[in-house]
Design a protein around this motif. Sequence first.
Motif, PDB file in Angstrom:
ATOM      1  N   GLU A 144      10.411  10.929   9.315  1.00 47.78           N
ATOM      2  CA  GLU A 144       9.702  10.785   8.039  1.00 47.78           C
ATOM      3  C   GLU A 144      10.636  10.932   6.852  1.00 47.78           C
ATOM      4  OE1 GLU A 144       5.960  12.857   5.640  1.00 47.78           O
ATOM      5  OE2 GLU A 144       6.371  13.383   7.725  1.00 47.78           O
ATOM      6  N   LEU A 145      11.599  11.857   6.938  1.00 49.88           N
ATOM      7  CA  LEU A 145      12.534  12.061   5.826  1.00 49.88           C
ATOM      8  C   LEU A 145      13.412  10.831   5.627  1.00 49.88           C
ATOM      9  CD1 LEU A 145      13.646  15.764   6.435  1.00 49.88           C
ATOM     10  CD2 LEU A 145      12.008  14.892   4.748  1.00 49.88           C
ATOM     11  N   ARG A 146      13.874  10.253   6.712  1.00 52.68           N
ATOM     12  CA  ARG A 146      14.727   9.067   6.610  1.00 52.68           C
ATOM     13  C   ARG A 146      13.946   7.867   6.079  1.00 52.68           C
ATOM     14  NH1 ARG A 146      19.658   9.438   9.286  1.00 52.68           N
ATOM     15  NH2 ARG A 146      19.915  11.322  10.540  1.00 52.68           N
ATOM     16  N   ARG A 147      12.694   7.691   6.547  1.00 49.92           N
ATOM     17  CA  ARG A 147      11.908   6.538   6.112  1.00 49.92           C
ATOM     18  C   ARG A 147      11.721   6.514   4.603  1.00 49.92           C
ATOM     19  NH1 ARG A 147       8.582   7.679  10.725  1.00 49.92           N
ATOM     20  NH2 ARG A 147       6.940   8.529   9.363  1.00 49.92           N
ATOM     21  N   GLY A 148      11.719   7.678   3.995  1.00 51.07           N
ATOM     22  CA  GLY A 148      11.558   7.735   2.549  1.00 51.07           C
ATOM     23  C   GLY A 148      12.709   7.130   1.781  1.00 51.07           C
ATOM     24  N   TYR A 149      13.858   6.966   2.427  1.00 52.04           N
ATOM     25  CA  TYR A 149      15.039   6.407   1.755  1.00 52.04           C
ATOM     26  C   TYR A 149      15.321   4.962   2.181  1.00 52.04           C
ATOM     27  CZ  TYR A 149      16.107  11.222   0.448  1.00 52.04           C
ATOM     28  OH  TYR A 149      16.047  12.485  -0.084  1.00 52.04           O
ATOM     29  N   ILE A 150      14.477   4.413   3.045  1.00 55.92           N
ATOM     30  CA  ILE A 150      14.733   3.090   3.618  1.00 55.92           C
ATOM     31  C   ILE A 150      13.781   2.051   3.030  1.00 55.92           C
ATOM     32  CG2 ILE A 150      14.687   1.719   5.750  1.00 55.92           C
ATOM     33  CD1 ILE A 150      15.410   4.266   7.274  1.00 55.92           C
ATOM     34  N   SER A 151      14.338   0.873   2.722  1.00 53.48           N
ATOM     35  CA  SER A 151      13.512  -0.287   2.380  1.00 53.48           C
ATOM     36  C   SER A 151      13.515  -1.202   3.597  1.00 53.48           C
ATOM     37  CB  SER A 151      14.082  -1.032   1.163  1.00 53.48           C
ATOM     38  OG  SER A 151      14.047  -0.213   0.017  1.00 53.48           O
ATOM     39  N   PRO A 152      12.472  -1.169   4.412  1.00 50.38           N
ATOM     40  CA  PRO A 152      12.484  -1.931   5.672  1.00 50.38           C
ATOM     41  C   PRO A 152      12.405  -3.431   5.442  1.00 50.38           C
ATOM     42  CG  PRO A 152      10.324  -0.995   5.298  1.00 50.38           C
ATOM     43  CD  PRO A 152      11.208  -0.445   4.208  1.00 50.38           C
ATOM     44  N   VAL A 153      12.955  -4.196   6.395  1.00 49.66           N
ATOM     45  CA  VAL A 153      12.896  -5.656   6.280  1.00 49.66           C
ATOM     46  C   VAL A 153      11.524  -6.169   6.683  1.00 49.66           C
ATOM     47  CG1 VAL A 153      15.369  -5.960   6.628  1.00 49.66           C
ATOM     48  CG2 VAL A 153      13.831  -6.018   8.606  1.00 49.66           C
ATOM     49  N   THR A 154      10.783  -5.374   7.436  1.00 48.63           N
ATOM     50  CA  THR A 154       9.434  -5.743   7.824  1.00 48.63           C
ATOM     51  C   THR A 154       8.559  -4.496   7.826  1.00 48.63           C
ATOM     52  OG1 THR A 154       8.105  -6.869   9.514  1.00 48.63           O
ATOM     53  CG2 THR A 154       9.885  -5.472  10.309  1.00 48.63           C
ATOM     54  N   LEU A 155       7.285  -4.667   7.546  1.00 53.63           N
ATOM     55  CA  LEU A 155       6.364  -3.552   7.374  1.00 53.63           C
ATOM     56  C   LEU A 155       5.275  -3.576   8.435  1.00 53.63           C
ATOM     57  CD1 LEU A 155       5.868  -3.985   3.527  1.00 53.63           C
ATOM     58  CD2 LEU A 155       7.247  -2.209   4.599  1.00 53.63           C
ATOM     59  N   SER A 156       4.673  -2.420   8.671  1.00 58.90           N
ATOM     60  CA  SER A 156       3.497  -2.377   9.533  1.00 58.90           C
ATOM     61  C   SER A 156       2.359  -3.092   8.811  1.00 58.90           C
ATOM     62  CB  SER A 156       3.096  -0.931   9.819  1.00 58.90           C
ATOM     63  OG  SER A 156       2.626  -0.306   8.634  1.00 58.90           O
ATOM     64  N   ASP A 157       1.356  -3.504   9.562  1.00 59.83           N
ATOM     65  CA  ASP A 157       0.207  -4.170   8.953  1.00 59.83           C
ATOM     66  C   ASP A 157      -0.441  -3.283   7.901  1.00 59.83           C
ATOM     67  OD1 ASP A 157       0.648  -6.318  10.582  1.00 59.83           O
ATOM     68  OD2 ASP A 157      -1.031  -5.922  11.931  1.00 59.83           O
ATOM     69  N   GLU A 158      -0.555  -2.008   8.200  1.00 56.89           N
ATOM     70  CA  GLU A 158      -1.210  -1.082   7.274  1.00 56.89           C
ATOM     71  C   GLU A 158      -0.427  -0.962   5.971  1.00 56.89           C
ATOM     72  OE1 GLU A 158      -0.455  -0.475  10.406  1.00 56.89           O
ATOM     73  OE2 GLU A 158      -2.445  -0.500  11.333  1.00 56.89           O
ATOM     74  N   GLU A 159       0.901  -0.821   6.098  1.00 53.24           N
ATOM     75  CA  GLU A 159       1.727  -0.681   4.894  1.00 53.24           C
ATOM     76  C   GLU A 159       1.746  -1.981   4.092  1.00 53.24           C
ATOM     77  OE1 GLU A 159       4.219   1.015   2.033  1.00 53.24           O
ATOM     78  OE2 GLU A 159       2.993   1.930   3.612  1.00 53.24           O
ATOM     79  N   TYR A 160       1.816  -3.107   4.805  1.00 57.92           N
ATOM     80  CA  TYR A 160       1.827  -4.394   4.106  1.00 57.92           C
ATOM     81  C   TYR A 160       0.529  -4.587   3.334  1.00 57.92           C
ATOM     82  CZ  TYR A 160       2.986  -9.261   3.171  1.00 57.92           C
ATOM     83  OH  TYR A 160       3.280 -10.440   2.533  1.00 57.92           O
ATOM     84  N   ALA A 161      -0.605  -4.298   3.994  1.00 57.99           N
ATOM     85  CA  ALA A 161      -1.903  -4.450   3.334  1.00 57.99           C
ATOM     86  C   ALA A 161      -2.008  -3.534   2.125  1.00 57.99           C
ATOM     87  CB  ALA A 161      -3.028  -4.151   4.328  1.00 57.99           C
ATOM     88  N   ALA A 162      -1.526  -2.299   2.259  1.00 63.24           N
ATOM     89  CA  ALA A 162      -1.605  -1.343   1.148  1.00 63.24           C
ATOM     90  C   ALA A 162      -0.800  -1.833  -0.050  1.00 63.24           C
ATOM     91  CB  ALA A 162      -1.107   0.023   1.612  1.00 63.24           C
ATOM     92  N   ARG A 163       0.396  -2.340   0.202  1.00 65.90           N
ATOM     93  CA  ARG A 163       1.239  -2.821  -0.904  1.00 65.90           C
ATOM     94  C   ARG A 163       0.648  -4.086  -1.527  1.00 65.90           C
ATOM     95  NH1 ARG A 163       7.645  -1.795   0.579  1.00 65.90           N
ATOM     96  NH2 ARG A 163       7.380   0.275   1.493  1.00 65.90           N
ATOM     97  N   TRP A 164       0.103  -4.948  -0.686  1.00 69.73           N
ATOM     98  CA  TRP A 164      -0.502  -6.198  -1.189  1.00 69.73           C
ATOM     99  C   TRP A 164      -1.704  -5.885  -2.068  1.00 69.73           C
ATOM    100  CZ3 TRP A 164      -5.146  -8.978  -0.272  1.00 69.73           C
ATOM    101  CH2 TRP A 164      -5.126 -10.324  -0.644  1.00 69.73           C
ATOM    102  N   LEU A 165      -2.535  -4.972  -1.633  1.00 68.82           N
ATOM    103  CA  LEU A 165      -3.732  -4.609  -2.401  1.00 68.82           C
ATOM    104  C   LEU A 165      -3.390  -3.810  -3.658  1.00 68.82           C
ATOM    105  CD1 LEU A 165      -6.064  -3.631   0.577  1.00 68.82           C
ATOM    106  CD2 LEU A 165      -6.362  -5.594  -0.960  1.00 68.82           C
ATOM    107  N   ALA A 166      -2.227  -3.154  -3.632  1.00 66.92           N
ATOM    108  CA  ALA A 166      -1.850  -2.326  -4.776  1.00 66.92           C
ATOM    109  C   ALA A 166      -1.373  -3.152  -5.970  1.00 66.92           C
ATOM    110  CB  ALA A 166      -0.758  -1.341  -4.360  1.00 66.92           C
ATOM    111  N   GLN A 167      -1.105  -4.430  -5.759  1.00 64.04           N
ATOM    112  CA  GLN A 167      -0.677  -5.281  -6.869  1.00 64.04           C
ATOM    113  C   GLN A 167      -1.852  -5.446  -7.837  1.00 64.04           C
ATOM    114  OE1 GLN A 167       0.471  -8.718  -4.545  1.00 64.04           O
ATOM    115  NE2 GLN A 167       2.618  -8.118  -4.515  1.00 64.04           N
ATOM    116  N   SER A 168      -1.656  -4.995  -9.045  1.00 68.02           N
ATOM    117  CA  SER A 168      -2.771  -4.972 -10.006  1.00 68.02           C
ATOM    118  C   SER A 168      -3.050  -6.369 -10.565  1.00 68.02           C
ATOM    119  CB  SER A 168      -2.451  -4.014 -11.155  1.00 68.02           C
ATOM    120  OG  SER A 168      -1.301  -4.443 -11.850  1.00 68.02           O
ATOM    121  N   TYR A 169      -4.302  -6.582 -10.940  1.00 65.62           N
ATOM    122  CA  TYR A 169      -4.701  -7.840 -11.564  1.00 65.62           C
ATOM    123  C   TYR A 169      -5.978  -7.598 -12.346  1.00 65.62           C
ATOM    124  CZ  TYR A 169      -8.244  -8.261  -7.851  1.00 65.62           C
ATOM    125  OH  TYR A 169      -9.311  -8.030  -7.021  1.00 65.62           O
TER     126      TYR A 169
END
Length: 277
Positions: A119-144
């Motif tokens: 968990e500590l390492r993941r906080g410093y990493i920008s992954p090249v691919t995301l889990s479905d849950e993380e991808y959905a969260a980031r996609w939905l977080a885009q404001s409009y």
Amino acid sequence: MKTLELLPPDTILASVQKRAEELYSIIEEKKRSLSKAPAGRIKLIRRGGNIHCYHVTSSAKPAGKYIPVSEQKFIKALTQKEYDQAVLAELQYQLKLIDNFIKKYNPSKVREMFGSRGELRRGYISPVTLSDEEYAARWLAQSYKSKSFREGEPEFLTSRGERVRSKSEMIIADILAKHGVPYKYECPLRLEAGEGSGALTVYPDFTCLNLRTREQFLWEHFGRMDDPEYSHKTVAKLRGYRKNGFILGKNLLITMESDGLPLDRKDVESLVKYFLR
């Protein structure tokens, strides 16, 4: 509509598996055909302007037996056999290569590499691919900012408590939510109007995300198709989408209804399962 990942989702494996199934089907067909083919092989010799056909059944008699021109069916069967044998060998070789590829290819390994970090390492990493849950969260977080509601408009609330403009839109939203499809309601989209008219902003009823492929789809519901003026605007809107690269069945989904033909929940379910899962 930009992706949130450096590495697009894998689509190779599904295509390769489909190709393997196609090859296997043809291989079995050719095996059946060869089991019914006549014994021996054909030899063709050109003499002058004529082609002479011979039926070879033994290596001890390589000259073979002459086949009269009248036996076209037999000649064709032997020639087809020779072709089928060569094709069968090549298809079996290709299937073997694909089977080896499928056994060794693991597209999920890259995604697992991020999850396997602490968990500590993941906080410093920008992954090249995301889990479905993380991808959905980031996609939905885009404001409009969606369209506002006029005073006095009827209120229709989805199962998530989100306000929409009609009962049919409420049904669509609830079915999307039931199947875990991320969506944005009336998310603004800039389209080129064409012919020097500049750009215009439209508000598709739903912008939906297929998490498996990371593809985005627009979903428009046209609810008053028995109204001639409304139908005219619908055609114009669909043409505008097409000119901007939104093609029905590719990245654009539509549902329609009229007074006599209300929205069919089964149609909505089918679209969701086919395009968005």
